[in-house]
Design an enzyme around this catalytic site. Structure first.
Site, short mmCIF file in Angstrom:
data_model
loop_
_atom_site.label_atom_id
_atom_site.label_comp_id
_atom_site.label_asym_id
_atom_site.label_seq_id
_atom_site.Cartn_x
_atom_site.Cartn_y
_atom_site.Cartn_z
N ASP A 183 0.86 -1.18 0.00
CA ASP A 183 0.00 0.00 0.00
C ASP A 183 0.90 1.23 0.00
OD1 ASP A 183 -2.15 -1.64 0.05
OD2 ASP A 183 -2.82 -1.12 2.08
N ASP A 241 0.56 3.95 1.58
CA ASP A 241 0.58 4.75 2.82
C ASP A 241 1.26 4.04 3.99
OD1 ASP A 241 -1.32 2.81 3.19
OD2 ASP A 241 -3.02 4.18 3.36
N TRP A 251 -13.70 -1.60 -1.25
CA TRP A 251 -12.84 -1.87 -0.11
C TRP A 251 -13.14 -3.23 0.58
CZ3 TRP A 251 -13.52 -2.98 4.98
CH2 TRP A 251 -12.37 -2.92 5.79
N GLU A 281 -10.15 -8.58 -0.18
CA GLU A 281 -9.22 -9.16 -1.17
C GLU A 281 -7.98 -9.72 -0.49
OE1 GLU A 281 -9.28 -6.01 -0.48
OE2 GLU A 281 -7.15 -5.57 -0.26
N ASP A 282 -7.54 -9.08 0.59
CA ASP A 282 -6.36 -9.60 1.31
C ASP A 282 -6.70 -10.90 2.05
OD1 ASP A 282 -8.05 -8.11 2.92
OD2 ASP A 282 -6.46 -7.10 4.03
N MET A 336 1.32 4.19 9.32
CA MET A 336 0.42 4.47 8.20
C MET A 336 0.17 5.97 8.14
SD MET A 336 -3.42 3.19 7.33
CE MET A 336 -4.17 4.76 7.72
N HIS A 380 -5.42 9.25 6.64
CA HIS A 380 -6.15 9.86 5.52
C HIS A 380 -7.64 9.56 5.64
CE1 HIS A 380 -6.76 5.94 3.53
NE2 HIS A 380 -5.61 5.64 4.11
N ARG A 416 -11.39 8.36 3.98
CA ARG A 416 -11.79 7.28 3.07
C ARG A 416 -11.77 7.79 1.63
NH1 ARG A 416 -13.49 2.36 3.64
NH2 ARG A 416 -13.88 2.16 5.86
#
Ligand code: UDH
Ligand code: NGS
Length: 353
Positions: A204, A206, A266, A269-270, A296, A299, A301
């Site tokens: 990712d 971030d 969102w 998937e992981d 992280m 931020h 959404r």
């Protein structure tokens, strides 16, 4: 007077012996000198300026990989051309790192601090042969601020880790629903078109590691790297968590048919990737909770990435769907490829749900 001839004989024999010893000494010295002249030449080269030393190292790398292009410089000896494989514990690692996002960072600053990079955010050590060729894949859309910090922190870390690496930012074109796992599949496919990578790190944009001993490379089991995130109080949110940053060798990735292409929006998937890994009899390797600490960048959404209502149903059926949905069924269109000094940005049309 009767002893005079006897004394003369003794003196004569002693002198002969001394002459013989001198001759032997000179012969041994000459032979020793001739045998070591080659070694001394190497020593002189090693005393030269760092620039010359670096040039020699570069010549060595080229030679190692392209035997058909041997340098014609006669004073580069056979021993010098052979670089060793980089060590398991690279010498320039520093351990825990200070990571914070209050000072602004510009791409020009990051470029000026990473002049050893080749176009496209490519790097390989000159002092040794990297253990692995690593493609780092970042799923991306509208996160330029985060990407600057990621590049600012990660390039020096990856270089200290002595990796042969390239950075691939896979940018989803348009404003339709985001699809993280499909972007990761595209990154795998596109990176392999460029270089013979044997390891893939999926990160990712971030997430920044807080310790450079957290190696961005592959292990004998799929690896979860972001195991101790600040937002989860520096622990795993649940035992099967495989999100954030992970690595799989080419072999491990192909064994699970890559990642799912049909998680739009969102979440989940992981977990699907975790299911794929465990259904193929593999386990997850992880660094310890101290080395695996990471921050992280906070931020809001993102737009067009709302929680996917289908995710729970999909992760309940990974075993049945993984053979038909994955790298084997991947389709997409490349819209643009940009080569920056710091990264390769590939803008792609991934379609829509
Ligand atoms: N990503 C983008 N753009 C997007 C969406 C996601 O670049 O519009 C990439 C980016 O690399 C991100 C990754 O996909 O780090 C994963 O996105 P995510 O939304 O699954 O995870 P993230 O940790 O956010 O970024 C989780 C929800 C945040 C809610 C914050 C509420 N305060
Ligand atoms: C789980 C999600 C994962 C996600 C993890 C952490 O609930 O995709 O939370 O999310 N799984 C499902 O929804 C099925 S985070 O706190 O980082 O936004 O990675």
């Amino acid at each position: 007077m009767r002893d005079a001839p006897g004394n003369f004989n003794l003196l004569h024999r002693t002198c002969s012996l001394v002459v013989l010893l001198c001759f032997l000494h000179i012969s041994v010295t000459v032979i020793y000198y001739m045998r070591n002249s080659d070694l001394r030449q190497t020593f002189v080269q090693n005393q030269q300026s760092p620039q010359i030393h670096r040039k020699l190292a570069e010549q060595r790398v080229t030679t190692e990989e392209s035997p058909q292009r041997l340098p014609s410089v006669s004073n580069v000896t056979e021993t010098e051309r052979k670089l060793e494989t980089c060590p398991d514990n690279p010498p320039r690692l520093v351990g825990p790192l200070r990571v914070e996002f209050s000072d602004p960072v510009t791409l020009d600053l990051v470029r000026s601090e990473n002049q050893a990079l080749q176009p496209g955010g490519r790097f390989k050590p000159t002092e040794c042969i990297a253990q692995q060729k690593v493609a780092i894949i970042i799923p991306f859309r509208h996160r330029d601020e985060h990407l600057k910090y990621w590049l600012y922190y990660l390039h020096p870390i990856l270089q200290r880790q002595q990796l042969d690496y390239g950075i691939y930012v896979i940018n989803q074109d348009g404003e339709d629903t985001f699809n993280r796992a499909k972007l990761l599949n595209i990154g795998y496919a596109e990176a392999l078109k460029e270089y013979d990578y044997d390891c893939f790190v999926f990160s990712d944009v971030d997430l920044i590691p807080m310790d450079d001993r957290n190696f961005y490379k592959c292990y004998n089991q799929p690896r979860h790297l972001s195991v101790s995130m600040d937002k989860f109080g520096f622990r795993l949110p649940y035992a099967q968590y495989f999100g954030g940053v992970s690595s799989l060798s080419k072999e491990q990735y192909l064994k699970i048919n890559g990642f799912p292409n049909n998680y739009w929006g969102w979440g989940g998937e992981d977990d699907d990737i975790f299911n794929r890994v465990s259904s193929k009899g593999m386990s997850i390797s992880r660094p310890d909770g101290v080395i695996g600490r990471c921050r992280m960048i906070r931020h809001d959404r993102d737009k067009q990435n709302d929680p996917n209502p289908q995710r729970f149903d999909r992760i309940a059926h990974t075993r049945e769907t993984m053979a038909s949905d994955g790298i084997s069924s991947l389709t997409y269109n490349v819209v643009n490829i940009e080569k920056d000094q710091l990264f390769t940005k590939i803008t792609v049309d991934v379609g829509k749900p």
